[in-house]
Design an enzyme around this catalytic site. Structure first.
Site, PDB file in Angstrom:
ATOM      1  N   LYS A  22       0.837  -1.202   0.000  1.00 10.75           N
ATOM      2  CA  LYS A  22       0.000   0.000   0.000  1.00 10.75           C
ATOM      3  C   LYS A  22       0.877   1.258   0.000  1.00 10.75           C
ATOM      4  O   LYS A  22       0.661   2.175  -0.777  1.00 10.75           O
ATOM      5  CB  LYS A  22      -0.868   0.000   1.254  1.00 10.75           C
ATOM      6  CG  LYS A  22      -1.485   1.338   1.606  1.00 10.75           C
ATOM      7  CD  LYS A  22      -2.386   1.301   2.822  1.00 10.75           C
ATOM      8  CE  LYS A  22      -1.646   1.477   4.119  1.00 10.75           C
ATOM      9  NZ  LYS A  22      -1.313   2.845   4.484  1.00 10.75           N
ATOM     10  N   ASN A  23       1.909   1.254   0.862  1.00 13.00           N
ATOM     11  CA  ASN A  23       2.692   2.476   1.064  1.00 13.00           C
ATOM     12  C   ASN A  23       3.691   2.725  -0.049  1.00 13.00           C
ATOM     13  O   ASN A  23       4.400   3.725  -0.038  1.00 13.00           O
ATOM     14  CB  ASN A  23       3.383   2.432   2.428  1.00 13.00           C
ATOM     15  CG  ASN A  23       2.361   2.531   3.548  1.00 13.00           C
ATOM     16  OD1 ASN A  23       1.186   2.804   3.281  1.00 13.00           O
ATOM     17  ND2 ASN A  23       2.786   2.299   4.768  1.00 13.00           N
ATOM     18  N   ARG A  92      -4.350  10.595   4.906  1.00 18.63           N
ATOM     19  CA  ARG A  92      -3.298  11.598   5.056  1.00 18.63           C
ATOM     20  C   ARG A  92      -2.260  11.495   3.960  1.00 18.63           C
ATOM     21  O   ARG A  92      -1.669  12.492   3.545  1.00 18.63           O
ATOM     22  CB  ARG A  92      -2.665  11.350   6.414  1.00 18.63           C
ATOM     23  CG  ARG A  92      -1.803  12.419   6.881  1.00 18.63           C
ATOM     24  CD  ARG A  92      -1.196  12.063   8.192  1.00 18.63           C
ATOM     25  NE  ARG A  92      -0.124  12.974   8.438  1.00 18.63           N
ATOM     26  CZ  ARG A  92       1.030  12.948   7.781  1.00 18.63           C
ATOM     27  NH1 ARG A  92       1.232  11.993   6.895  1.00 18.63           N
ATOM     28  NH2 ARG A  92       1.960  13.809   8.005  1.00 18.63           N
ATOM     29  N   PRO A 122       2.278  16.155  11.845  1.00 14.54           N
ATOM     30  CA  PRO A 122       2.587  17.428  11.183  1.00 14.54           C
ATOM     31  C   PRO A 122       3.115  17.218   9.759  1.00 14.54           C
ATOM     32  O   PRO A 122       3.486  16.097   9.391  1.00 14.54           O
ATOM     33  CB  PRO A 122       3.680  18.020  12.076  1.00 14.54           C
ATOM     34  CG  PRO A 122       4.278  16.865  12.785  1.00 14.54           C
ATOM     35  CD  PRO A 122       3.204  15.832  12.921  1.00 14.54           C
ATOM     36  N   ASP A 124       5.300  19.770   8.545  1.00 20.05           N
ATOM     37  CA  ASP A 124       6.287  20.859   8.472  1.00 20.05           C
ATOM     38  C   ASP A 124       7.482  20.509   7.599  1.00 20.05           C
ATOM     39  O   ASP A 124       8.000  21.369   6.871  1.00 20.05           O
ATOM     40  CB  ASP A 124       6.745  21.241   9.878  1.00 20.05           C
ATOM     41  CG  ASP A 124       7.341  20.053  10.637  1.00 20.05           C
ATOM     42  OD1 ASP A 124       6.666  19.012  10.735  1.00 20.05           O
ATOM     43  OD2 ASP A 124       8.500  20.151  11.087  1.00 20.05           O
ATOM     44  N   LEU A 125       7.893  19.248   7.584  1.00 21.59           N
ATOM     45  CA  LEU A 125       9.064  18.870   6.771  1.00 21.59           C
ATOM     46  C   LEU A 125       8.710  18.892   5.275  1.00 21.59           C
ATOM     47  O   LEU A 125       9.516  19.285   4.435  1.00 21.59           O
ATOM     48  CB  LEU A 125       9.571  17.490   7.190  1.00 21.59           C
ATOM     49  CG  LEU A 125      10.107  17.412   8.625  1.00 21.59           C
ATOM     50  CD1 LEU A 125      10.422  15.969   9.003  1.00 21.59           C
ATOM     51  CD2 LEU A 125      11.336  18.308   8.801  1.00 21.59           C
ATOM     52  N   ASP A 307       4.856   0.348  12.140  1.00 21.67           N
ATOM     53  CA  ASP A 307       3.623  -0.267  11.630  1.00 21.67           C
ATOM     54  C   ASP A 307       3.479  -1.722  12.042  1.00 21.67           C
ATOM     55  O   ASP A 307       2.453  -2.343  11.746  1.00 21.67           O
ATOM     56  CB  ASP A 307       3.567  -0.171  10.100  1.00 21.67           C
ATOM     57  CG  ASP A 307       3.390   1.267   9.657  1.00 21.67           C
ATOM     58  OD1 ASP A 307       3.535   1.529   8.455  1.00 21.67           O
ATOM     59  OD2 ASP A 307       3.124   2.128  10.509  1.00 21.67           O
TER      60      ASP A 307
HETATM   61  C1  EPZ Z   1       4.483   6.681   6.393  1.00 23.82           C
HETATM   62  O1  EPZ Z   1       3.728   7.753   6.910  1.00 23.82           O
HETATM   63  C2  EPZ Z   1       3.524   5.501   6.328  1.00 23.82           C
HETATM   64  N1  EPZ Z   1       2.399   5.835   5.460  1.00 23.82           N
HETATM   65  C3  EPZ Z   1       3.021   5.165   7.726  1.00 23.82           C
HETATM   66  O2  EPZ Z   1       2.227   4.002   7.605  1.00 23.82           O
HETATM   67  C4  EPZ Z   1       4.208   4.844   8.616  1.00 23.82           C
HETATM   68  O3  EPZ Z   1       3.752   4.592   9.934  1.00 23.82           O
HETATM   69  C5  EPZ Z   1       5.177   6.036   8.606  1.00 23.82           C
HETATM   70  O4  EPZ Z   1       5.575   6.342   7.260  1.00 23.82           O
HETATM   71  C6  EPZ Z   1       6.428   5.755   9.415  1.00 23.82           C
HETATM   72  O5  EPZ Z   1       7.085   4.630   8.890  1.00 23.82           O
HETATM   73  C7  EPZ Z   1       2.568   5.827   4.131  1.00 23.82           C
HETATM   74  O6  EPZ Z   1       3.649   5.564   3.626  1.00 23.82           O
HETATM   75  C8  EPZ Z   1       1.353   6.122   3.307  1.00 23.82           C
HETATM   76  P1  EPZ Z   1       6.580   9.933   8.483  1.00 23.82           P
HETATM   77  P2  EPZ Z   1       4.380   9.236   6.925  1.00 23.82           P
HETATM   78  O7  EPZ Z   1       6.496  11.258   7.830  1.00 23.82           O
HETATM   79  O8  EPZ Z   1       5.302   9.397   5.792  1.00 23.82           O
HETATM   80  C9  EPZ Z   1       7.006  13.048  11.941  1.00 23.82           C
HETATM   81  C10 EPZ Z   1       0.335   2.662   7.835  1.00 23.82           C
HETATM   82  O9  EPZ Z   1      -0.110   2.092   8.832  1.00 23.82           O
HETATM   83  N2  EPZ Z   1       6.839  14.075  10.903  1.00 23.82           N
HETATM   84  O10 EPZ Z   1       7.680   9.000   8.104  1.00 23.82           O
HETATM   85  O11 EPZ Z   1       3.264  10.189   7.067  1.00 23.82           O
HETATM   86  C11 EPZ Z   1       5.752  12.197  12.140  1.00 23.82           C
HETATM   87  O12 EPZ Z   1       4.836  12.834  13.008  1.00 23.82           O
HETATM   88  C12 EPZ Z   1       0.837   4.086   7.934  1.00 23.82           C
HETATM   89  O13 EPZ Z   1       0.443   2.144   6.702  1.00 23.82           O
HETATM   90  C13 EPZ Z   1       7.115  15.409  11.236  1.00 23.82           C
HETATM   91  O14 EPZ Z   1       7.469  15.727  12.354  1.00 23.82           O
HETATM   92  O15 EPZ Z   1       5.198   9.190   8.279  1.00 23.82           O
HETATM   93  C14 EPZ Z   1       6.324  10.944  12.735  1.00 23.82           C
HETATM   94  O16 EPZ Z   1       6.544  11.154  14.113  1.00 23.82           O
HETATM   95  C15 EPZ Z   1       0.569   4.687   9.299  1.00 23.82           C
HETATM   96  N3  EPZ Z   1       6.977  16.356  10.264  1.00 23.82           N
HETATM   97  C16 EPZ Z   1       7.675  10.796  12.029  1.00 23.82           C
HETATM   98  O17 EPZ Z   1       7.985  12.094  11.518  1.00 23.82           O
HETATM   99  C17 EPZ Z   1       6.604  16.043   8.979  1.00 23.82           C
HETATM  100  O18 EPZ Z   1       6.518  16.955   8.131  1.00 23.82           O
HETATM  101  C18 EPZ Z   1       7.681   9.823  10.868  1.00 23.82           C
HETATM  102  O19 EPZ Z   1       6.561  10.131  10.073  1.00 23.82           O
HETATM  103  C19 EPZ Z   1       6.341  14.686   8.664  1.00 23.82           C
HETATM  104  C20 EPZ Z   1       6.469  13.719   9.648  1.00 23.82           C
END
Ligand code: EPZ
Length: 421
Positions: A22-23, A92, A122, A124-125, A307
């Protein structure tokens, strides 16, 4: 709404085939917005989240043909550049259309994603990276409104308080493919799904090096062609089935998975005493002895994946002894704890850690799904528990698992879907 009814305990036996990731499918679908030409994406899992992305693409004016296991996407001449709230609030990951639309159309309007059950999420990144490429981004009425005359390459550091960001890396990498000049993403996410996206973009004519490492270099090009992709196997689905074998004391073979994407989970399951053997692309998972509790800390790839945290917690609740689970990616990702407690699990939350004291036998109970992976954990617990477990609100499960109850019943689980009265 549907619920899933499970009668336990069961020992799972047999083989199960892993679907496409999916991801990986979601960002690859977004990447088609970077070209005018036809793209074909194979091994796309038929999931709710994929359907949401299809709705977003069609809403933009993109032609999407759904065929068994593959999508034919014709983005030529899409005019709209708005990804509306009604879709983004459902999923999201929709936010990763921002980079491609902006790069292709020089303007974009994407709903600002809200939070979800696993905590504050968030962006922000994402905004920092795309602004670094020269876009003007404003937040207006719940939308990120962006425009640019021409994106320009830049050196972007994308590490946040929780480490790298998968979708922020995807968003910036996609935008950078059509920027003028060279972009370096430092502290990029290394997940296999990021590599899969980079491979697809390079097939479209992008010039990306270093995907899978913390340094990704993108040399901007004038245009991208259509391409064909075959999505990698879903490592989280594969891992969920491996934990299902462990929690039920079973013996299953997971077919079509990528063993090299599952290092952290294999390491932890083997530490716990699970027998894991490889036969080509098949992974056999057996329980031949009393399992031991293990400690887990979730980290960005190749660390232990967040996950699979809930699924491993379910396993630990059934193993005699104490295990400490620490969630470093989403510190609030513990919605499953109170539901597992309804089944007799003994779990104590301390900050971003959960202290799990294994019990002899979970007992079946009505429980409620809250997010995708928590739902999977409750299904696993239900198969190990004595008696009946009803997992309600399984639309959460349908977001990320392709008919999981069918796959589990083929492995011998006493499980079926019911309409919730
Ligand atoms: C991806 O989400 C996955 N989703 C998530 O899977 C997965 O849990 C996550 O990566 C972590 O591995 C998809 O790929 C569609 P991140 P993503 O940005 O990219 C923080 C599932 O169950 N962050 O890697 O949105 C964030 O809050 C889903 O399939 C910021 O601070 O996650 C988190 O603490 C759930 N600022 C950490 O980084 C930002 O701008 C990692 O999040 C973006 C993220």
């Amino acid at each position: 709404m549907d619920k899933i009814a499970i009668e336990g305990p069961t020992r799972l036996r047999g083989t199960v085939e892993v679907s496409g990731a999916k991801n990986s499918a979601l960002p690859i679908m977004a990447a088609t917005l970077l070209t005018d030409e036809k793209c074909v994406i194979k091994r796309v899992p038929p999931l709710r989240d994929v359907n949401t992305m299809i709705k977003i693409l069609r809403n933009l004016g993109v032609k999407v043909q759904v065929e068994p296991g593959r999508l034919v996407i014709e983005p030529k001449g899409y005019k709209n550049y708005i990804a509306p709230y009604k879709y983004v609030k459902e999923m999201r990951a929709s936010f990763c259309v921002l980079g491609p639309i902006l790069a292709k159309h020089r303007k974009a309007q994407v709903s600002y994603p809200g939070g979800c059950a696993i905590g504050n999420r968030p962006v922000d990144l994402h905004l920092k990276g795309i602004r670094a490429l020269g876009a003007d981004l404003k937040i207006e009425h719940g939308y990120v409104v962006g425009e640019t005359r021409q994106l320009k390459g830049a050196h972007v550091y994308l590490g946040g308080a929780f480490g790298s960001s998968v979708l922020a890396t995807d968003n910036v990498m996609m935008a950078a493919t059509l920027a003028k000049g060279r972009t370096v993403i430092e502290n990029a996410a290394c997940e296999p799904e990021v590599v899969d996206l980079a491979d697809f973009l390079n097939k479209m004519g992008a010039k990306i090096k270093g995907a899978g490492t913390h340094f990704i270099e993108i040399e901007g090009v004038k245009r991208l062609d259509g391409a064909e992709a075959e999505v990698i196997p879903d490592r989280i689905e594969a891992g969920t089935f491996m934990v299902a074998a462990a929690i039920t004391g079973g013996d299953i073979t997971v077919k079509g998975a990528r063993f090299d994407h599952l290092g952290a989970l294999v390491d932890k399951l083997q530490d716990s005493g699970v027998t894991i053997t490889r036969h080509g692309k098949d992974i056999r998972v057996r329980v031949q002895r009393q399992l031991r509790p293990v400690d887990i800390t979730t980290l960005p790839y190749p660390g232990f994946p967040t996950d699979l945290q809930a699924q491993m917690m379910a396993l630990m609740t059934t193993i005699n002894g104490i295990s400490v689970i620490t969630e470093k990616i989403y510190p609030d990702r513990y919605m499953h704890v109170s539901e597992l407690a309804r089944m007799g699990a003994q779990i104590k939350l301390e900050g971003d850690s959960a202290i799990v004291k294994g019990v002899k036998q979970l007992s079946g109970a009505p429980v409620m799904a809250s997010d995708l992976r928590a739902s999977a954990a409750l299904v696993l617990a239900g198969m190990a528990a004595r008696g009946r477990t009803d997992v309600s609100r399984v639309y959460h499960l349908d977001r990320g698992y392709d008919k999981i109850e069918n796959k589990l019943s083929q492995l011998g689980a006493n499980i079926h879907r019911e309409r919730e009265e």
